[in-house]
Design a protein around this motif. Structure first.
Motif, PDB file in Angstrom:
ATOM      1  N   GLY A  44      47.214  30.047  43.713  1.00  0.00           N
ATOM      2  CA  GLY A  44      46.697  31.225  44.685  1.00  0.00           C
ATOM      3  C   GLY A  44      46.048  32.306  44.113  1.00  0.00           C
ATOM      4  N   MET A  45      45.246  32.723  43.439  1.00  0.00           N
ATOM      5  CA  MET A  45      44.924  33.256  41.826  1.00  0.00           C
ATOM      6  C   MET A  45      43.287  32.535  42.251  1.00  0.00           C
ATOM      7  SD  MET A  45      47.320  35.448  40.179  1.00  0.00           S
ATOM      8  CE  MET A  45      45.846  36.899  40.231  1.00  0.00           C
ATOM      9  N   THR A  46      42.327  33.920  41.862  1.00  0.00           N
ATOM     10  CA  THR A  46      41.206  33.309  42.163  1.00  0.00           C
ATOM     11  C   THR A  46      40.171  34.452  41.022  1.00  0.00           C
ATOM     12  OG1 THR A  46      41.057  32.018  44.177  1.00  0.00           O
ATOM     13  CG2 THR A  46      38.342  32.879  42.517  1.00  0.00           C
ATOM     14  N   PHE A  47      39.593  33.974  40.140  1.00  0.00           N
ATOM     15  CA  PHE A  47      39.136  34.578  38.964  1.00  0.00           C
ATOM     16  C   PHE A  47      38.072  35.148  38.740  1.00  0.00           C
ATOM     17  CE2 PHE A  47      43.213  33.902  37.613  1.00  0.00           C
ATOM     18  CZ  PHE A  47      43.748  34.735  37.080  1.00  0.00           C
ATOM     19  N   TYR A  48      36.887  35.539  38.992  1.00  0.00           N
ATOM     20  CA  TYR A  48      35.920  35.722  39.476  1.00  0.00           C
ATOM     21  C   TYR A  48      35.189  36.513  38.049  1.00  0.00           C
ATOM     22  CZ  TYR A  48      36.330  35.120  44.196  1.00  0.00           C
ATOM     23  OH  TYR A  48      37.087  35.225  45.386  1.00  0.00           O
ATOM     24  N   GLU A  49      34.244  35.257  36.954  1.00  0.00           N
ATOM     25  CA  GLU A  49      33.853  35.691  35.958  1.00  0.00           C
ATOM     26  C   GLU A  49      32.245  36.580  36.322  1.00  0.00           C
ATOM     27  OE1 GLU A  49      34.172  32.536  33.548  1.00  0.00           O
ATOM     28  OE2 GLU A  49      35.956  31.911  33.862  1.00  0.00           O
ATOM     29  N   VAL A  50      32.291  37.366  35.374  1.00  0.00           N
ATOM     30  CA  VAL A  50      31.362  37.724  35.743  1.00  0.00           C
ATOM     31  C   VAL A  50      30.919  38.707  34.219  1.00  0.00           C
ATOM     32  CG1 VAL A  50      31.410  38.878  37.569  1.00  0.00           C
ATOM     33  CG2 VAL A  50      32.184  40.339  35.900  1.00  0.00           C
ATOM     34  N   ARG A  51      28.915  38.527  34.174  1.00  0.00           N
ATOM     35  CA  ARG A  51      28.836  39.570  32.271  1.00  0.00           C
ATOM     36  C   ARG A  51      28.135  40.812  33.036  1.00  0.00           C
ATOM     37  NH1 ARG A  51      28.223  36.629  28.502  1.00  0.00           N
ATOM     38  NH2 ARG A  51      27.034  37.935  27.283  1.00  0.00           N
ATOM     39  N   ALA A  52      28.951  42.127  32.566  1.00  0.00           N
ATOM     40  CA  ALA A  52      29.058  43.096  33.111  1.00  0.00           C
ATOM     41  C   ALA A  52      27.836  43.919  32.200  1.00  0.00           C
ATOM     42  CB  ALA A  52      30.348  44.557  32.263  1.00  0.00           C
ATOM     43  N   LYS A  53      26.635  44.819  32.761  1.00  0.00           N
ATOM     44  CA  LYS A  53      25.918  45.207  31.812  1.00  0.00           C
ATOM     45  C   LYS A  53      26.004  46.908  30.824  1.00  0.00           C
ATOM     46  CE  LYS A  53      22.881  43.866  35.569  1.00  0.00           C
ATOM     47  NZ  LYS A  53      21.548  43.683  36.619  1.00  0.00           N
ATOM     48  N   SER A  54      27.678  46.870  31.801  1.00  0.00           N
ATOM     49  CA  SER A  54      28.122  47.933  30.555  1.00  0.00           C
ATOM     50  C   SER A  54      28.812  48.049  30.679  1.00  0.00           C
ATOM     51  CB  SER A  54      27.035  49.435  31.637  1.00  0.00           C
ATOM     52  OG  SER A  54      27.977  49.851  32.358  1.00  0.00           O
ATOM     53  N   ILE A  55      30.213  48.843  30.118  1.00  0.00           N
ATOM     54  CA  ILE A  55      31.960  48.755  30.411  1.00  0.00           C
ATOM     55  C   ILE A  55      32.172  50.089  29.553  1.00  0.00           C
ATOM     56  CG2 ILE A  55      31.948  47.557  27.641  1.00  0.00           C
ATOM     57  CD1 ILE A  55      34.191  46.146  30.233  1.00  0.00           C
ATOM     58  N   ASP A 102      45.846  41.637  44.565  1.00  0.00           N
ATOM     59  CA  ASP A 102      46.562  41.225  43.903  1.00  0.00           C
ATOM     60  C   ASP A 102      46.024  39.627  43.359  1.00  0.00           C
ATOM     61  OD1 ASP A 102      48.242  42.797  45.423  1.00  0.00           O
ATOM     62  OD2 ASP A 102      49.613  42.156  46.320  1.00  0.00           O
ATOM     63  N   ARG A 103      45.552  39.242  44.396  1.00  0.00           N
ATOM     64  CA  ARG A 103      45.004  37.493  44.168  1.00  0.00           C
ATOM     65  C   ARG A 103      43.555  37.151  44.022  1.00  0.00           C
ATOM     66  NH1 ARG A 103      48.064  35.606  49.457  1.00  0.00           N
ATOM     67  NH2 ARG A 103      50.042  36.456  49.370  1.00  0.00           N
ATOM     68  N   LYS A 104      42.201  37.873  43.533  1.00  0.00           N
ATOM     69  CA  LYS A 104      40.856  37.780  43.309  1.00  0.00           C
ATOM     70  C   LYS A 104      40.588  38.882  42.449  1.00  0.00           C
ATOM     71  CE  LYS A 104      39.576  35.808  47.817  1.00  0.00           C
ATOM     72  NZ  LYS A 104      39.304  35.685  49.007  1.00  0.00           N
ATOM     73  N   VAL A 105      40.673  38.386  41.311  1.00  0.00           N
ATOM     74  CA  VAL A 105      40.077  39.402  39.886  1.00  0.00           C
ATOM     75  C   VAL A 105      39.213  39.066  39.681  1.00  0.00           C
ATOM     76  CG1 VAL A 105      40.961  39.437  37.635  1.00  0.00           C
ATOM     77  CG2 VAL A 105      42.738  38.941  39.431  1.00  0.00           C
ATOM     78  N   ILE A 106      38.573  39.793  39.189  1.00  0.00           N
ATOM     79  CA  ILE A 106      37.488  40.224  38.325  1.00  0.00           C
ATOM     80  C   ILE A 106      37.465  40.295  37.007  1.00  0.00           C
ATOM     81  CG2 ILE A 106      34.986  41.169  38.174  1.00  0.00           C
ATOM     82  CD1 ILE A 106      36.811  41.090  42.029  1.00  0.00           C
ATOM     83  N   VAL A 107      36.473  38.863  36.094  1.00  0.00           N
ATOM     84  CA  VAL A 107      37.043  39.689  34.509  1.00  0.00           C
ATOM     85  C   VAL A 107      35.594  39.091  33.681  1.00  0.00           C
ATOM     86  CG1 VAL A 107      37.522  37.928  32.765  1.00  0.00           C
ATOM     87  CG2 VAL A 107      38.853  38.090  35.339  1.00  0.00           C
ATOM     88  N   LYS A 108      35.717  41.080  33.475  1.00  0.00           N
ATOM     89  CA  LYS A 108      34.270  40.850  32.636  1.00  0.00           C
ATOM     90  C   LYS A 108      34.285  39.740  31.185  1.00  0.00           C
ATOM     91  CE  LYS A 108      33.975  45.929  34.761  1.00  0.00           C
ATOM     92  NZ  LYS A 108      34.164  46.948  34.958  1.00  0.00           N
TER      93      LYS A 108
END
Length: 348
Positions: A44-55, A102-108
């Protein structure tokens, strides 16, 4: 912080165990790569993979926290704590503060390389960096994405002081680089354990390791040479603020080898307030009038209640030989504010 510093990573193939995923992308993440996984732990989870410009992010000057810089490799959290104050940040992504958080997580996905690059910048002066202060950097996704080892290794290589606050036991995986970092800089580790009642834990923190597992991790970390403080938070009115619950929790914290305990009463910021209120009305409707009274002025319980709660925790700490220390980054945790914010909110 808004989200205009994020972009999609190059699609380099689907990680092991991934299932094809084509969920709609949030409007604020137009180029992110969405993943779902077949494993039961990510159902039931979705992970949105992104490339951050700063951290490495500066904390707003209005924040009442004892640190100025943070690193947050994730947004959203599978711990699914009903009360999580960070819930409202998901609305910046056109996602909701409830189930989406809870279910949609953004991953840097480029967090490690960014940390190393920003620590090397001439303008960086080696300030303390806090992690786990927004969402947990050792939530379940970290077992798959492994963003923390390169972050810790970069901080170690630049001898940059840092601290980690977590509910996750996955931090034990990173003991080797944590030990190495502690040889060259100050490393603070703290755990969040608000109560030890397992029935309450399953109801209000369903995605976290159990309180007993967390305290077992505290013991392993202290055995490894770390001084670990415990943030006893949140203490939930009507659910974990009675003397019996406080004494049992403090006794378990003391037995774990923790060096300090810092109590913090539940606070309910927008986003978290509405989600927690729905849960409370469904599971403990008899407590709704008390919460309306306690939180009628805003996000924080009255100062008198907070002071009385702190006094009872400190008395329990003395009974169990756990006097609250004041030295070390791992114990410099957020305290209740001196005055409740003026926002006028409703509970239910």
């Amino acid at each position: 912080m808004r989200w205009d510093n994020l972009s999609a990573p190059p699609d380099e193939g689907i990680p092991d165990g991934a299932a094809p995923a084509t969920p709609p992308l949030p409007l604020a993440l137009p180029g992110a790569i969405a993943r779902t996984f077949d494993t039961p732990g990510f159902a039931g989870m979705t992970f949105y993979e992104v490339r951050a410009k700063s951290i490495i992010n500066r904390v707003p000057g209005t924040s009442r926290v004892p640190f100025e810089w943070t690193i947050n490799p994730y947004r959203g959290c599978s711990h699914a704590c009903k009360y999580c104050f960070a819930r409202n940040t998901h609305t910046y992504l056109d996602l909701d503060a409830g189930a989406d958080f809870d279910r949609k997580v953004i991953v840097k996905v480029n967090a490690g390389e960014l940390v190393r690059r920003e620590l090397a910048a001439p303008r960086w002066r080696g300030a303390h960096i806090a992690m786990g202060t927004n969402v947990d950097c050792y939530q379940r996704a970290e077992g798959r994405y492994r963003l923390m080892p390169p972050i810790i290794e970069a901080l170690r290589d630049f001898a940059n002081p840092f601290s980690i606050l977590t509910k996750g036991t996955l931090i034990l995986r990173d003991l080797p680089p944590l030990r190495q970092a502690a040889e060259v800089t100050r490393v603070g580790i703290s755990y969040s354990v608000g109560f030890v009642d397992e029935e309450l834990w399953r109801a209000v923190e369903p995605g976290t390791p159990s309180p007993r597992r967390r305290l077992d991790a505290v013991r392993q970390l202290t055995d490894a040479g770390f001084e670990v403080g415990v943030l006893m938070a949140p203490i939930l009115p009507g659910l974990s603020d009675d003397d019996e619950s406080i004494d049992a929790t403090v006794a378990a914290i003391a037995a774990s080898g923790a060096t300090s305990v810092t109590p913090l009463a539940l606070h309910l910021r927008p986003g978290a307030r509405e989600w927690y209120a729905q849960w409370l009305a469904r599971e403990f409707p008899q407590l709704v009038p008390r919460y309306r009274q306690l939180y009628r002025a805003g996000a924080y319980a009255p100062q008198a209640y907070q002071r009385e709660l702190t006094a009872r925790v400190r008395m329990a700490a003395r009974r169990h030989g756990l006097d609250r220390g004041e030295r070390g980054d791992n114990r410099r945790l957020p305290e209740p504010p001196s005055a409740a914010p003026a926002e006028q909110l409703t509970l239910l």
